[in-house]
Design a protein around this motif. Structure first.
Motif, PDB file in Angstrom:
ATOM      1  N   ASP A   1       0.704  -1.234   0.039  1.00  0.00           N
ATOM      2  CA  ASP A   1       0.048  -0.066  -0.027  1.00  0.00           C
ATOM      3  C   ASP A   1       0.871   1.416   0.085  1.00  0.00           C
ATOM      4  OD1 ASP A   1       1.025  -0.087   2.436  1.00  0.00           O
ATOM      5  OD2 ASP A   1      -0.793   0.267   3.460  1.00  0.00           O
ATOM      6  N   ARG A   2       1.959   0.991  -0.593  1.00  0.00           N
ATOM      7  CA  ARG A   2       2.843   2.414  -0.559  1.00  0.00           C
ATOM      8  C   ARG A   2       3.855   2.118  -1.656  1.00  0.00           C
ATOM      9  NH1 ARG A   2       3.769  -1.159   3.351  1.00  0.00           N
ATOM     10  NH2 ARG A   2       5.965  -1.998   3.508  1.00  0.00           N
ATOM     11  N   LEU A   3       4.616   3.330  -2.145  1.00  0.00           N
ATOM     12  CA  LEU A   3       5.622   3.301  -3.253  1.00  0.00           C
ATOM     13  C   LEU A   3       6.901   2.394  -2.477  1.00  0.00           C
ATOM     14  CD1 LEU A   3       5.724   6.725  -4.722  1.00  0.00           C
ATOM     15  CD2 LEU A   3       5.083   4.647  -5.717  1.00  0.00           C
ATOM     16  N   LEU A   4       7.515   1.675  -2.927  1.00  0.00           N
ATOM     17  CA  LEU A   4       8.614   0.847  -2.652  1.00  0.00           C
ATOM     18  C   LEU A   4       9.873   1.483  -3.607  1.00  0.00           C
ATOM     19  CD1 LEU A   4       7.630  -2.813  -2.124  1.00  0.00           C
ATOM     20  CD2 LEU A   4       7.910  -0.856  -0.350  1.00  0.00           C
ATOM     21  N   MET A   5      11.187   1.751  -2.950  1.00  0.00           N
ATOM     22  CA  MET A   5      12.349   2.318  -3.418  1.00  0.00           C
ATOM     23  C   MET A   5      12.953   1.092  -3.440  1.00  0.00           C
ATOM     24  SD  MET A   5      11.529   5.878  -2.730  1.00  0.00           S
ATOM     25  CE  MET A   5       9.861   5.407  -2.108  1.00  0.00           C
ATOM     26  N   LEU A   6      13.780   0.658  -4.504  1.00  0.00           N
ATOM     27  CA  LEU A   6      14.872  -0.313  -4.414  1.00  0.00           C
ATOM     28  C   LEU A   6      16.165   0.145  -4.980  1.00  0.00           C
ATOM     29  CD1 LEU A   6      15.602  -3.383  -4.406  1.00  0.00           C
ATOM     30  CD2 LEU A   6      14.958  -3.577  -6.839  1.00  0.00           C
ATOM     31  N   THR A   7      17.159  -0.226  -4.215  1.00  0.00           N
ATOM     32  CA  THR A   7      18.546   0.293  -4.306  1.00  0.00           C
ATOM     33  C   THR A   7      19.821  -0.648  -4.077  1.00  0.00           C
ATOM     34  OG1 THR A   7      20.078   2.155  -4.658  1.00  0.00           O
ATOM     35  CG2 THR A   7      18.806   1.800  -2.496  1.00  0.00           C
ATOM     36  N   ASP A   8      20.581  -1.063  -4.866  1.00  0.00           N
ATOM     37  CA  ASP A   8      21.025  -0.430  -6.192  1.00  0.00           C
ATOM     38  C   ASP A   8      20.955  -1.661  -6.823  1.00  0.00           C
ATOM     39  OD1 ASP A   8      22.073   0.386  -8.423  1.00  0.00           O
ATOM     40  OD2 ASP A   8      23.553   1.458  -7.586  1.00  0.00           O
ATOM     41  N   PRO A   9      19.903  -1.728  -8.110  1.00  0.00           N
ATOM     42  CA  PRO A   9      19.629  -2.810  -8.975  1.00  0.00           C
ATOM     43  C   PRO A   9      20.506  -2.582 -10.173  1.00  0.00           C
ATOM     44  CG  PRO A   9      17.796  -1.545  -8.997  1.00  0.00           C
ATOM     45  CD  PRO A   9      18.739  -0.809  -8.267  1.00  0.00           C
ATOM     46  N   GLY A  10      21.316  -1.595 -10.406  1.00  0.00           N
ATOM     47  CA  GLY A  10      21.738  -1.375 -11.740  1.00  0.00           C
ATOM     48  C   GLY A  10      23.123  -0.596 -11.959  1.00  0.00           C
ATOM     49  N   ILE A  11      23.904  -0.204 -10.793  1.00  0.00           N
ATOM     50  CA  ILE A  11      25.141   0.609 -11.052  1.00  0.00           C
ATOM     51  C   ILE A  11      26.046  -0.070 -10.175  1.00  0.00           C
ATOM     52  CG2 ILE A  11      26.401   2.565 -10.659  1.00  0.00           C
ATOM     53  CD1 ILE A  11      23.889   4.228 -11.604  1.00  0.00           C
ATOM     54  N   ASN A  12      25.795  -0.105  -8.873  1.00  0.00           N
ATOM     55  CA  ASN A  12      26.990  -0.823  -8.004  1.00  0.00           C
ATOM     56  C   ASN A  12      27.055  -2.205  -7.762  1.00  0.00           C
ATOM     57  OD1 ASN A  12      28.465   2.004  -6.656  1.00  0.00           O
ATOM     58  ND2 ASN A  12      26.076   2.311  -6.686  1.00  0.00           N
ATOM     59  N   PRO A  13      28.114  -2.712  -8.089  1.00  0.00           N
ATOM     60  CA  PRO A  13      28.393  -4.157  -7.728  1.00  0.00           C
ATOM     61  C   PRO A  13      27.967  -4.651  -6.357  1.00  0.00           C
ATOM     62  CG  PRO A  13      30.039  -3.343  -9.070  1.00  0.00           C
ATOM     63  CD  PRO A  13      29.443  -2.325  -8.646  1.00  0.00           C
ATOM     64  N   GLU A  14      28.113  -3.933  -5.471  1.00  0.00           N
ATOM     65  CA  GLU A  14      28.103  -4.320  -3.964  1.00  0.00           C
ATOM     66  C   GLU A  14      27.893  -2.992  -3.090  1.00  0.00           C
ATOM     67  OE1 GLU A  14      31.276  -6.462  -2.847  1.00  0.00           O
ATOM     68  OE2 GLU A  14      32.687  -5.028  -3.508  1.00  0.00           O
ATOM     69  N   LEU A  15      26.969  -3.062  -2.107  1.00  0.00           N
ATOM     70  CA  LEU A  15      26.894  -1.946  -1.198  1.00  0.00           C
ATOM     71  C   LEU A  15      28.084  -1.645  -0.416  1.00  0.00           C
ATOM     72  CD1 LEU A  15      24.594  -0.428   0.515  1.00  0.00           C
ATOM     73  CD2 LEU A  15      24.097  -2.095   1.801  1.00  0.00           C
ATOM     74  N   PHE A  16      28.846  -2.652   0.115  1.00  0.00           N
ATOM     75  CA  PHE A  16      30.050  -2.218   0.644  1.00  0.00           C
ATOM     76  C   PHE A  16      31.137  -2.464  -0.231  1.00  0.00           C
ATOM     77  CE2 PHE A  16      26.882  -3.794   3.643  1.00  0.00           C
ATOM     78  CZ  PHE A  16      26.524  -2.708   4.511  1.00  0.00           C
ATOM     79  N   VAL A  17      32.043  -1.337  -0.069  1.00  0.00           N
ATOM     80  CA  VAL A  17      33.181  -1.642  -1.134  1.00  0.00           C
ATOM     81  C   VAL A  17      34.443  -1.997  -0.094  1.00  0.00           C
ATOM     82  CG1 VAL A  17      34.821  -0.237  -2.650  1.00  0.00           C
ATOM     83  CG2 VAL A  17      32.485   0.063  -2.688  1.00  0.00           C
TER      84      VAL A  17
END
Length: 498
Positions: free
Chosen positions: A325-341
């Motif tokens: 019942d709300r907008l969902l935001m998803l990150t990151d599905p397209g640029i960064n290979p991993e969250l933690f470098v």
């Protein structure tokens, strides 16, 4: 913009208190009273916050009618919206408050000018004219027609056409039938709200690097919906005209930016020219056309001449998922290979921060961020779960960040209750899902978009203006919604800088 007369109705329906509204909008009692009385006008971001809180849409707040309600709206003379165009044409919208209208009725005054100065236009749909005063000359697809007072004219407006007054001026009624607007073509209520919110903004300008038919088609939709005012087309005019034949529907809204470079350096120079336009403040967002992604991003991130801010760039997918019942935001599905470098917890901050910012630009007052992983218990055997717990324990003044959380516990309150989790402000209520790896995000993105049929917009964050990088496989509606979301984010950025 008076919403006071409609506010109480939707507060009562949803059981929302005055305190809830004041906290969401940051108002004190006096300012809330001004909102109720109509003395206080809200900006677009606050309207979106209020619509989210009241589980309704913008037309409900602005006009007292939701999308699903059938409408019959009177427009008084004082309610017409006057628009002037180059001092040669005035027109008043005769139904400005009918949301998602398929017809655009106007009262038009056209002033005589030299034929050489008359602009030729074309747009999808059909148009009807009725002359009430003076004499009109209209040229459609090369054929000239002269209309006297009392004459009417109906034509296919996708054909090239131009109008001029034979007398000093001519007055007429014009009705443009556009078929289904993008509001009608969009299924989800919250995506419709993004479109309507973007339409409330002062028109935005966009720069597109080496446009092709697919990018120009999306831009044309935004021009037609009066979200984009001007599009800077960067490249070689001859190439653009040949490549985009059949899509050059709004010549008055295009400005060509010629790039002299040839060969291997052309794309790099085109990207640099587009970025320069953004740096000058002439465009509010930048869009990738038929140009290499590396050349595009290299120009954006150039330390001396780019528009980078020092943050990591990241892609945020904005979804309306069936059953949520709300907008969902998803990150990151397209640029960064991993969250933690390099196992650096702090390296994940930028990706989370970018997503929080875009959520706020879409009206989420205090975003709830779930750092996704296999389960909610940190364990050394899954290092990302430990990093996510450390990331969530950092100071986040304007958002609730929790992790690790499994997918089910992030989104669905029934599973949270089954698990007996009672002290987690994000569990079951997440607005933002942050994935540890690009593969996870990409699979989730495609599952929502292709298997579940969720509507989506994509914005790349981390620069001083939103970056648009759509895929060739993206539909027109995805590209259009991306432009709308980017317009809202660009406006939010401007307000944050003040």
């Amino acid at each position: 913009m008076d919403i006071g007369t409609h506010l109480k109705r939707y507060m009562e329906r949803e059981g929302v208190s005055e305190k809830d509204v004041m906290e969401t909008l940051g108002l004190d009692v006096v300012r809330f009273g001004e909102l109720e009385s109509g003395a206080l006008s809200l900006g677009v971001s606050d309207l979106l916050k209020l619509a989210t809180l009241l589980k309704t849409d913008l037309p409900a707040l602005l006009y007292g009618k939701e999308y699903r309600e059938r409408k019959a709206i009177k427009t008084a003379v004082a309610d017409r919206v006057l628009v002037r165009h180059h001092r040669t044409l005035d027109y008043e919208s005769l139904a400005p408050s009918y949301v998602g209208r398929r017809m655009e009725p106007f009262l038009v005054t056209i002033y005589r000018r030299d034929d050489a100065d008359v602009e030729v236009s074309r747009h999808d749909g059909e148009e009807f004219l009725f002359v009430t005063k003076g004499t009109l000359k209209i040229v459609v697809n090369g054929d000239t027609h002269v209309l006297e007072e009392g004459d009417s004219f109906y034509f296919d407006s996708s054909l090239p056409h131009s109008v001029n007054s034979v007398t000093e001026k001519v007055e007429l009624i014009s009705s443009i039938y556009k078929g289904e607007s993008m509001v009608h073509q969009t299924r989800g209520r919250r995506m419709k709200a993004i479109i309507e919110a973007a339409k409330l903004l002062t028109s935005r300008n966009i720069v597109v690097i080496s446009p092709d038919k697919t990018t120009l088609s999306a831009i044309n939709l935004a021009i037609e919906e009066e979200i984009i005012d001007k599009a800077y087309l960067v490249g070689k005019k001859a190439w653009i005209d040949a490549r985009c034949e059949g899509e050059l529907s709004f010549p008055a809204s295009y400005e060509y930016v010629e790039v002299a470079a040839e060969g291997d350096i052309f794309e790099q120079e085109a990207a640099k020219a587009g970025v320069a336009i953004v740096r000058k403040g002439l465009a509010h967002m930048i869009m990738k056309g038929k140009v290499n992604s590396n050349a595009y991003l290299k120009a954006i991130l150039n330390r001396k001449e780019g528009i980078g801010t020092g943050r990591r760039l990241s892609l945020v997918g904005i979804f309306e998922v069936p059953g949520v019942d709300r907008l969902l935001m998803l990150t990151d599905p397209g640029i960064n290979p991993e969250l933690f470098v390099g196992d650096d917890v702090a390296s994940g901050v930028d990706i989370v921060r970018n997503a929080i910012d875009v959520a706020k630009s879409l009206g989420v007052a205090r975003p709830k961020v779930a750092l996704l992983d296999a389960n909610e218990v940190p364990t050394a055997s899954i290092p990302t779960t430990v990093f996510e717990r450390n990331l969530s324990e950092m100071t986040w003044d304007d958002a609730d960040v929790e992790g690790p959380l499994s997918y089910d516990l992030a989104l669905y309150e029934e599973f949270v209750k089954t698990k007996g989790i009672t002290d987690n402000p994000v569990a079951g209520k997440a607005d933002i899902l942050v994935v540890p790896y690009i593969a996870t995000g990409n699979i989730l993105y495609k599952s929502w978009a292709f298997t579940m049929g969720a509507e989506v917009a994509n914005v790349v964050l981390g620069a001083s203006a939103p970056i648009i990088m759509t895929s060739r496989s993206d539909s027109d509606i995805v590209k259009f919604l991306t432009i709308c979301a980017s317009a809202l984010y660009s406006s939010w950025l401007e307000n944050e800088k003040r």
